[in-house]
Design a protein around this motif. Structure first.
Motif, PDB file in Angstrom:
ATOM      1  N   UNK A  61       0.828  -1.199   0.000  1.00 23.32           N
ATOM      2  CA  UNK A  61       0.000   0.000   0.000  1.00 23.32           C
ATOM      3  C   UNK A  61       0.872   1.263   0.000  1.00 23.32           C
ATOM      4  N   UNK A  67      -8.048   1.468  -5.691  1.00 20.06           N
ATOM      5  CA  UNK A  67      -9.037   2.525  -5.927  1.00 20.06           C
ATOM      6  C   UNK A  67      -9.063   3.606  -4.851  1.00 20.06           C
ATOM      7  N   UNK A  68      -8.302   3.432  -3.772  1.00 19.34           N
ATOM      8  CA  UNK A  68      -8.399   4.388  -2.677  1.00 19.34           C
ATOM      9  C   UNK A  68      -7.652   5.680  -2.999  1.00 19.34           C
ATOM     10  N   UNK A  69      -8.240   6.784  -2.602  1.00 20.33           N
ATOM     11  CA  UNK A  69      -7.590   8.073  -2.831  1.00 20.33           C
ATOM     12  C   UNK A  69      -7.983   8.680  -4.159  1.00 20.33           C
ATOM     13  N   UNK A  70      -7.406   9.831  -4.463  1.00 20.03           N
ATOM     14  CA  UNK A  70      -7.852  10.574  -5.644  1.00 20.03           C
ATOM     15  C   UNK A  70      -7.266   9.964  -6.921  1.00 20.03           C
ATOM     16  N   UNK A  71      -7.990  10.139  -8.024  1.00 20.64           N
ATOM     17  CA  UNK A  71      -7.657   9.410  -9.252  1.00 20.64           C
ATOM     18  C   UNK A  71      -6.368   9.884  -9.895  1.00 20.64           C
ATOM     19  N   UNK A 110      -3.453   8.775  -7.926  1.00 21.39           N
ATOM     20  CA  UNK A 110      -3.217   7.353  -8.186  1.00 21.39           C
ATOM     21  C   UNK A 110      -2.548   7.125  -9.543  1.00 21.39           C
ATOM     22  N   UNK A 111      -2.821   8.012 -10.502  1.00 18.46           N
ATOM     23  CA  UNK A 111      -2.088   7.934 -11.781  1.00 18.46           C
ATOM     24  C   UNK A 111      -0.591   8.092 -11.499  1.00 18.46           C
ATOM     25  N   UNK A 132      -1.916   3.453 -15.566  1.00 22.96           N
ATOM     26  CA  UNK A 132      -3.366   3.473 -15.684  1.00 22.96           C
ATOM     27  C   UNK A 132      -4.021   3.890 -14.362  1.00 22.96           C
ATOM     28  N   UNK A 138      -5.929   4.005 -11.162  1.00 24.49           N
ATOM     29  CA  UNK A 138      -6.937   3.056 -10.678  1.00 24.49           C
ATOM     30  C   UNK A 138      -7.970   2.751 -11.758  1.00 24.49           C
ATOM     31  N   UNK A 139      -7.672   3.132 -13.018  1.00 23.89           N
ATOM     32  CA  UNK A 139      -8.696   3.044 -14.066  1.00 23.89           C
ATOM     33  C   UNK A 139      -8.889   1.635 -14.620  1.00 23.89           C
ATOM     34  N   UNK A 140      -7.895   0.767 -14.439  1.00 18.77           N
ATOM     35  CA  UNK A 140      -7.966  -0.585 -14.997  1.00 18.77           C
ATOM     36  C   UNK A 140      -7.707  -1.626 -13.912  1.00 18.77           C
ATOM     37  N   UNK A 157     -12.333  -6.413  -9.484  1.00 19.37           N
ATOM     38  CA  UNK A 157     -13.275  -5.405  -9.017  1.00 19.37           C
ATOM     39  C   UNK A 157     -13.684  -5.725  -7.586  1.00 19.37           C
ATOM     40  N   UNK A 199     -13.799  -4.020  -3.165  1.00 21.59           N
ATOM     41  CA  UNK A 199     -13.276  -3.038  -2.221  1.00 21.59           C
ATOM     42  C   UNK A 199     -12.763  -3.713  -0.956  1.00 21.59           C
ATOM     43  N   UNK A 234      -7.524  -5.074  -3.244  1.00 22.40           N
ATOM     44  CA  UNK A 234      -6.589  -3.949  -3.390  1.00 22.40           C
ATOM     45  C   UNK A 234      -5.173  -4.450  -3.647  1.00 22.40           C
ATOM     46  N   UNK A 277      -9.728   3.930 -20.993  1.00 23.70           N
ATOM     47  CA  UNK A 277     -10.194   4.829 -19.930  1.00 23.70           C
ATOM     48  C   UNK A 277     -10.234   6.320 -20.306  1.00 23.70           C
ATOM     49  N   UNK A 321      -7.187   7.652 -22.914  1.00 22.61           N
ATOM     50  CA  UNK A 321      -6.135   6.664 -23.192  1.00 22.61           C
ATOM     51  C   UNK A 321      -6.261   6.089 -24.600  1.00 22.61           C
ATOM     52  N   UNK A 324       2.936  10.897 -17.616  1.00 23.11           N
ATOM     53  CA  UNK A 324       1.619  11.412 -17.262  1.00 23.11           C
ATOM     54  C   UNK A 324       1.271  12.634 -18.095  1.00 23.11           C
ATOM     55  N   UNK A 358      -3.017  17.607  -9.769  1.00 24.07           N
ATOM     56  CA  UNK A 358      -4.367  18.105  -9.482  1.00 24.07           C
ATOM     57  C   UNK A 358      -4.436  19.620  -9.294  1.00 24.07           C
ATOM     58  N   UNK A 413      -3.466  12.762   4.611  1.00 21.79           N
ATOM     59  CA  UNK A 413      -3.883  12.640   3.206  1.00 21.79           C
ATOM     60  C   UNK A 413      -4.930  13.704   2.915  1.00 21.79           C
ATOM     61  N   UNK A 448     -10.340  15.716  -0.878  1.00 28.04           N
ATOM     62  CA  UNK A 448     -10.399  14.346  -0.385  1.00 28.04           C
ATOM     63  C   UNK A 448      -9.506  14.278   0.848  1.00 28.04           C
ATOM     64  N   UNK A 497     -11.625   7.377   3.333  1.00 31.61           N
ATOM     65  CA  UNK A 497     -11.549   8.595   2.521  1.00 31.61           C
ATOM     66  C   UNK A 497     -12.899   9.308   2.502  1.00 31.61           C
ATOM     67  N   UNK A 499     -14.560   5.795   0.596  1.00 30.15           N
ATOM     68  CA  UNK A 499     -14.050   5.832  -0.772  1.00 30.15           C
ATOM     69  C   UNK A 499     -14.580   7.040  -1.528  1.00 30.15           C
ATOM     70  N   UNK A 545     -14.509  10.556  -3.380  1.00 33.21           N
ATOM     71  CA  UNK A 545     -13.486  11.246  -4.161  1.00 33.21           C
ATOM     72  C   UNK A 545     -14.123  12.228  -5.135  1.00 33.21           C
TER      73      UNK A 545
END
Lengths: 167, 438
Positions: free
Chosen positions: A70, A105-109, A112-113, A142, A144-146, A150, A152, A157, B205, B223, B249, B298, B339, B355, B362, B382, B384
């Protein structure tokens, strides 16, 4: 440090043993231990003859997905062991690879990128240290997009925090 | 009654959370509304079916009722329980409405014109037995819902003193969770979720959708080239322009207040750093310079276009910082917890919405920038991608509910809560439009 040939032997023996079991399950259940021993013997010969012919054979049974803790981008020891084999194959073939980094998937997207990219970069840096040309490696995150799985839960994770190597 | 209203105003403010996404009369709307927490003692209002409206494809009175009820501040009377259906002031029998427990009454009519529709409508105070206002609004052929939302905005403003946001729009990303050419979709919809329109779909995506401030364009990350790239798309024509194609990125696009520049994150020079692109000249200016271990991402503009608010882990954990683009001075804004990410400013520029992780969960949190006071706004997990309504009264965010990604709304002063699950796949990354400049 495990030597390269020893690693190959053990990885290939697992693969061949698995094949033996599935193709002849009854026999395998009768004398699994004997089969395993035979398999190891077979592999030793296989390695000296065929691996030299096609370097890709060295990848049979070798991990292509590497998992991370993590919020971490440190390579685990099993990932480093597998990447050693990938490094030798990439160098021999002089082929390009793509390292795809992922986050759970945790946290902002977008954050996470960035985490996914850090993981892909960690794998890239390791390969480069092994002598692979950086020009042969493309890294893509990617985030958390891929997700691979699936859901939680913690086990989901841990399966999603990963880098996949693609030839 | 007016005094009562003023007393209720704070309560109203709280409830305005519920502003959004309605079931409406269109059964095929993709998002469904579920009010999960309303307010006590909502103000009873009756919106009488409009004269001339019964044969039209959209029921104006019903849409207005849904808007107001969804705000949580009002309870709308079902027409089945109305004793009469006045459409003119002289036909109103105030006593009947008072007996029915209604505080406010809305009546009106709608007529076709050569180019669309015109509606005259009025708001009445039942207890004072007087008209509060009478107004006229018109629309194009397909604009009956616009008429309805305009009426909702006018009523909401007259009774709460807060500008309504019923006429605004949202963007969101939908993931059908099944591989194929249309798996990922960028969707635009009314703030009530109706009239959704797929702006772009892809097998790969899509993320980080954002509006231009003049509402003529959107930008997002796609993508489709097998790697992340920032695209800009004109809403009127659908014309798409790929703005970036760098190694690494290419993310988190944000239009500057004048729409001439775009802030973004690029990792082309090593680690993720903030850049500002001049859109016309395609010139990039690097904004942050950190060591290779740092993530900066961000970005979000301050309304004067002078600074960016952004997420950075330069201090060890992700926190929100502000950088002045002129003198490059950097200031850390968040200190509570380990965070704090994906900041958005409230329209007055005084508060952050972000967040926030607390005990490994979260949530969406609000923080006053000057005082540092922080408040958790959501009790789900979760959570966001918060996006603030242009009136600053409420926000939309993405969360998980029964294993699916859904949108939810909450008042910034914590009150009414609404869930908007999708009928199909996951929905996420809502982006609330600014007000249309008149």
């Amino acid at each position: 440090m495990i030597s390269k040939s020893k690693l190959l032997v053990s990885l290939l023996s697992v693969a061949i043993f698995a094949t033996g079991c599935s193709s002849n399950s009854q026999k395998a259940s009768d004398s699994a231990a004997t089969d395993a021993a035979n398999a190891v013997n077979e592999v030793v010969t296989t390695e000296t003859t065929e691996v030299a012919a096609d370097p890709r054979d060295a990848l049979v049974g070798v991990d292509t997905i590497f998992y991370f803790d993590f919020d971490q981008s440190l390579l685990r020891s099993e990932a480093r062991a597998a990447l050693l084999i990938h490094a030798s194959v990439i160098k021999e073939l002089n082929t390009s690879v793509r390292l795809e980094g992922h986050a759970d998937e945790r946290g902002s997207r977008e954050y996470n990128m960035a985490l996914g990219e850090r993981r892909a970069n960690a794998a890239r840096d390791f390969l480069v240290l092994q002598g692979v040309s950086a020009a042969l490696i493309e890294t893509v995150s990617f985030g958390e997009e891929r997700p691979a799985v699936v859901g939680s839960s913690d086990s989901v994770y841990s399966q999603n925090r990963r880098v996949e190597i693609k030839y | 009654m007016i005094k009562n209203l003023i007393a209720k105003r704070i309560q109203l403010y709280i409830l305005s959370a519920v502003c959004f996404l309605c079931v409406s009369t269109r059964s095929h709307a993709e998002l469904i509304i579920e009010i999960t927490e309303g307010v006590d003692n909502p103000t009873p209002i009756a919106v009488v079916p409009f004269e001339g409206g019964s044969s039209l494809p959209e029921n104006i009175a019903s849409i207005v009722s849904s808007d107001l009820a969804r705000s949580g501040l009002f309870s709308a009377k079902d027409p089945k329980n109305m004793l009469s259906f006045p459409s003119k002031t002289e036909d109103i029998f105030y006593r009947d409405w008072r007996i029915s427990g209604v505080d406010y009454l809305v009546i009106g009519n709608v007529k076709p014109t050569a180019s669309g529709f015109i509606s005259q409508y009025g708001l009445y105070d039942v207890n004072a037995q007087r008209q509060i206002f009478s107004k006229v609004t018109s629309s194009s052929q397909n604009g009956l819902r616009d008429i309805a939302h305009t009426i909702s905005d006018e009523i909401y403003f007259a009774l709460t003193g807060i500008r309504g946001a019923f006429s605004t729009e949202i963007l969101y990303i939908e993931d059908l969770r099944k591989d194929g050419p249309g798996r990922y979709r960028l969707v635009k919809a009314d703030a009530d979720g109706a009239r959704e329109q797929v702006l772009f779909k892809s097998s790969q995506p899509l993320l980080s959708p954002t509006w231009s401030n003049d509402l003529s364009k959107v930008a997002y990350v796609s993508f489709e080239t097998s790697r992340p790239a920032i695209f800009m798309q004109e809403l009127a024509t659908g014309k798409r322009t790929q703005l970036t194609n760098f190694k690494g990125l290419n993310g988190a696009p944000a239009f500057s207040p004048d729409d001439k520049r775009m802030a973004m994150v690029l990792s082309k020079d090593g680690n993720p750093e903030l850049y500002v692109m001049d859109i016309a000249s395609k010139r990039f200016t690097r904004v942050t310079r950190t060591s290779s271990a740092v993530i900066d991402t961000e970005p979000n503009w301050t309304s004067d276009g002078q600074s960016l608010i952004f997420t950075s882990n330069r201090g060890g954990s992700p926190q929100v910082y502000q950088i002045n683009l002129v003198n490059k001075r950097i200031e850390r804004l968040t200190f509570d917890g380990n965070y704090n990410a994906r900041p958005r400013l409230t329209p007055d520029g005084k508060n952050l919405i972000m967040v926030h992780r607390e005990e490994s969960v979260f949530h969406i949190a609000w923080q006053n920038i000057a005082s540092g006071d922080i408040r958790i706004l959501t009790q789900t997990s979760l959570d966001e991608s918060p996006t603030v309504a242009p009136n600053g009264a409420s926000l939309l965010y993405a969360t998980k509910y029964r294993g699916k990604g859904i949108l939810a709304a909450v008042s910034i002063d914590a009150g009414g809560k609404v869930r908007f699950p999708s009928k199909r796949g996951d929905v996420r990354e809502p982006a609330w439009s600014p007000y249309r400049k008149k």
